[in-house]
Design an enzyme around this catalytic site. Structure first.
Site, PDB file in Angstrom:
ATOM      1  N   PHE A 149     -21.860 -26.868 -19.782  1.00  0.00           N
ATOM      2  CA  PHE A 149     -22.475 -25.547 -19.658  1.00  0.00           C
ATOM      3  C   PHE A 149     -21.363 -24.537 -19.399  1.00  0.00           C
ATOM      4  CE2 PHE A 149     -24.101 -21.812 -17.609  1.00  0.00           C
ATOM      5  CZ  PHE A 149     -25.172 -21.491 -18.420  1.00  0.00           C
ATOM      6  N   ASP A 234     -12.887 -24.883 -16.597  1.00  0.00           N
ATOM      7  CA  ASP A 234     -13.950 -23.929 -16.257  1.00  0.00           C
ATOM      8  C   ASP A 234     -14.366 -24.210 -14.816  1.00  0.00           C
ATOM      9  OD1 ASP A 234     -16.238 -22.501 -15.781  1.00  0.00           O
ATOM     10  OD2 ASP A 234     -17.168 -22.924 -17.721  1.00  0.00           O
ATOM     11  N   LYS A 263     -18.444 -16.288 -10.802  1.00  0.00           N
ATOM     12  CA  LYS A 263     -19.426 -16.486  -9.731  1.00  0.00           C
ATOM     13  C   LYS A 263     -18.922 -16.012  -8.366  1.00  0.00           C
ATOM     14  CE  LYS A 263     -22.677 -19.437 -11.994  1.00  0.00           C
ATOM     15  NZ  LYS A 263     -22.402 -20.324 -13.107  1.00  0.00           N
TER      16      LYS A 263
HETATM   17  C1  PLP Z   1     -22.456 -20.012 -14.554  1.00  0.00           C
HETATM   18  C2  PLP Z   1     -21.420 -20.631 -15.374  1.00  0.00           C
HETATM   19  C3  PLP Z   1     -20.864 -19.978 -16.480  1.00  0.00           C
HETATM   20  C4  PLP Z   1     -21.384 -18.643 -16.982  1.00  0.00           C
HETATM   21  O1  PLP Z   1     -21.288 -17.644 -16.024  1.00  0.00           O
HETATM   22  P1  PLP Z   1     -22.175 -16.304 -16.212  1.00  0.00           P
HETATM   23  O2  PLP Z   1     -21.633 -15.395 -15.137  1.00  0.00           O
HETATM   24  O3  PLP Z   1     -23.594 -16.694 -15.979  1.00  0.00           O
HETATM   25  O4  PLP Z   1     -21.919 -15.809 -17.580  1.00  0.00           O
HETATM   26  C5  PLP Z   1     -19.846 -20.597 -17.156  1.00  0.00           C
HETATM   27  N1  PLP Z   1     -19.391 -21.817 -16.782  1.00  0.00           N
HETATM   28  C6  PLP Z   1     -19.907 -22.470 -15.725  1.00  0.00           C
HETATM   29  C7  PLP Z   1     -19.350 -23.806 -15.356  1.00  0.00           C
HETATM   30  C8  PLP Z   1     -20.947 -21.923 -15.000  1.00  0.00           C
HETATM   31  O5  PLP Z   1     -21.484 -22.595 -13.989  1.00  0.00           O
END
Ligand code: PLP
Length: 408
Positions: A149, A234, A263
């Site tokens: 994700f 990520d 985040k």
């Molecule tokens: C939440 C998340 C994203 C996307 O972040 P947004 O601010 O919602 O665009 C990307 N990678 C990971 C691992 C995430 O948990």
């Protein structure tokens, strides 16, 4: 039920109904309308309090309304909020320096949302592939993991294997190859001379807090080095203290070439994301090739710098480590009692619910009724990621509520 309880319930239902009428249905929230938050606790429009064990998917690592973050936000709000990158502002440089230092890198590219950081990371990796590695034009490939994700943009959902995220939105961008998560050999087998990068979540959050086998990240690091391929981590959800370290990669002493952060970087106040790397990688992006109107705005930068300052003492990482062990031991007791499996990394847990007890959603609804907010994912799993300021007694109380709903 007393009359005022009925009127109270009506408030929630009315708000939800009104929302449903004009809001796109891209979410299916639990039936609670939150109006205040402080620390680990939120209050709904009826005055009921809930322990927030989701913390906006880890964006609220410091809890709701952390005084130090509110103070810097208020002060900056009065002074200067937005300049665009057409000009310099007096907050961005110090934020970038602090964040680079925290990550042990030397360059930062600020954006807003996590998905934008991922898109930016992919652009950087492709440009590096063409300008440094010498990959022929438009041939660059990026290897990703199954169950990933990384956000919701077209490019990103194009390399997702979640039908709900992906199915209605093609055609997709090319240049991605997917291999199973946790299998380093599969990555090596997928690499060819046009591979620019491997993009991974060190721990897959949305998939249900999936922790790869020990040694996986180290092996992937070695494979990337051997083949001159960038490793992009990520850490948007796993980073910034969540797992008891600054980054989840630290669990295996692995340093990726590119960190993607988001985040919690915005302190739970506003969206702030960043790509962090060394100049030999991030330096490939030239003026005019990438940008964002709000990226690097002084309000976000001031908050982000305070977030980095808070993380640089190690205090939050230590809390996540110690309390995470506590959480893991309490959750372990539930396995076999309505729970089929638990995965914990720091203050982050995926709990698989025995289908005989109900779905993840049903357990989340029953927990809501008992004053605990969690989120289900992929049917049978609930995910918890409390603010790192939670106390051991609050964890104990929440686990007792879970024990109760599993037994009911
Ligand atoms: C939440 C998340 C994203 C996307 O972040 P947004 O601010 O919602 O665009 C990307 N990678 C990971 C691992 C995430 O948990």
């Amino acid at each position: 039920m007393s009359a005022d309880q009925i009127s109270v319930d009506t408030t929630t239902l009315e708000i939800i109904r009104a929302e449903d009428e004009h809001l796109a249905h891209n979410y299916h929230p639990l039936p609670v309308v939150i109006s205040r938050g402080e620390g680990v606790w939120v209050t709904d429009v009826e005055g009921k309090r809930y322990l927030d064990l989701l913390s906006a998917y880890s964006a609220l690592n410091f809890g709701h309304g952390h005084p130090a973050l509110l103070a810097v936000a208020r002060e900056q709000l009065e002074r200067l909020t937005l300049t665009s990158r057409a000009y310099h502002n007096d907050k961005l440089g110090t934020f970038a320096a602090a964040l680079a230092k925290l990550a042990g890198k030397d360059m930062v590219l600020p954006m807003n949302t996590g998905a934008e950081a991922v898109e930016t990371g992919i652009k950087v990796a492709r440009a590096w592939g063409y300008r440094v590695k010498g990959i022929p034009t438009d041939a660059a490939r990026v290897i990703v993991a199954g169950g990933n994700f990384h956000g919701r943009t077209i490019t990103i959902v194009g390399f997702s294997d979640d039908p709900a995220a992906r199915d209605a939105f093609g055609p997709y961008s090319g240049g991605f190859a997917q291999v199973p998560f946790g299998d380093a050999a599969a990555i090596e087998a997928a690499i060819d001379e046009n591979t620019a990068a491997v993009l991974l979540e060190p721990i897959q959050g949305e998939a249900g807090v999936i922790v790869p086998p020990e040694g996986y990240l180290r092996e992937v690091r070695e494979i990337c080095d051997r083949h001159n391929v960038l490793l992009i981590a990520d850490e948007i959800q796993s980073g910034l203290g969540r797992v008891g370290e600054t980054f989840a990669c630290d669990r295996e002493q692995v340093v990726p070439d590119i960190y993607l952060l988001g985040k919690a970087l915005g302190g739970g106040i506003l969206p702030l994301s960043a790509v962090v790397a060394n100049a030999d990688v991030l330096g490939v992006i030239r003026s005019g090739e990438h940008g964002s109107t709000f990226g690097g705005n002084p309000l976000a930068a001031a908050i982000g710098e305070r977030v980095v300052e808070m993380l640089s003492t190690g205090e939050f990482q230590e809390r996540a480590r110690a309390l995470g062990e506590h959480l893991a031991s309490r959750l372990a007791d539930l396995v076999g009692h309505g729970v089929t499996a638990v995965r914990v990394a720091g203050l982050w847990a995926g709990i698989d619910i025995d289908p005989r007890v109900g779905t993840g959603r049903e357990v989340a609804e029953r927990l809501l009724a008992r004053g605990v907010l969690v989120k289900d994912t992929h049917g049978q799993t609930i995910r918890i990621a409390p603010p790192l300021v939670i106390r051991a007694t609050e964890i104990d109380w929440a686990v007792e509520q879970l024990r109760f709903v599993l037994a009911a």
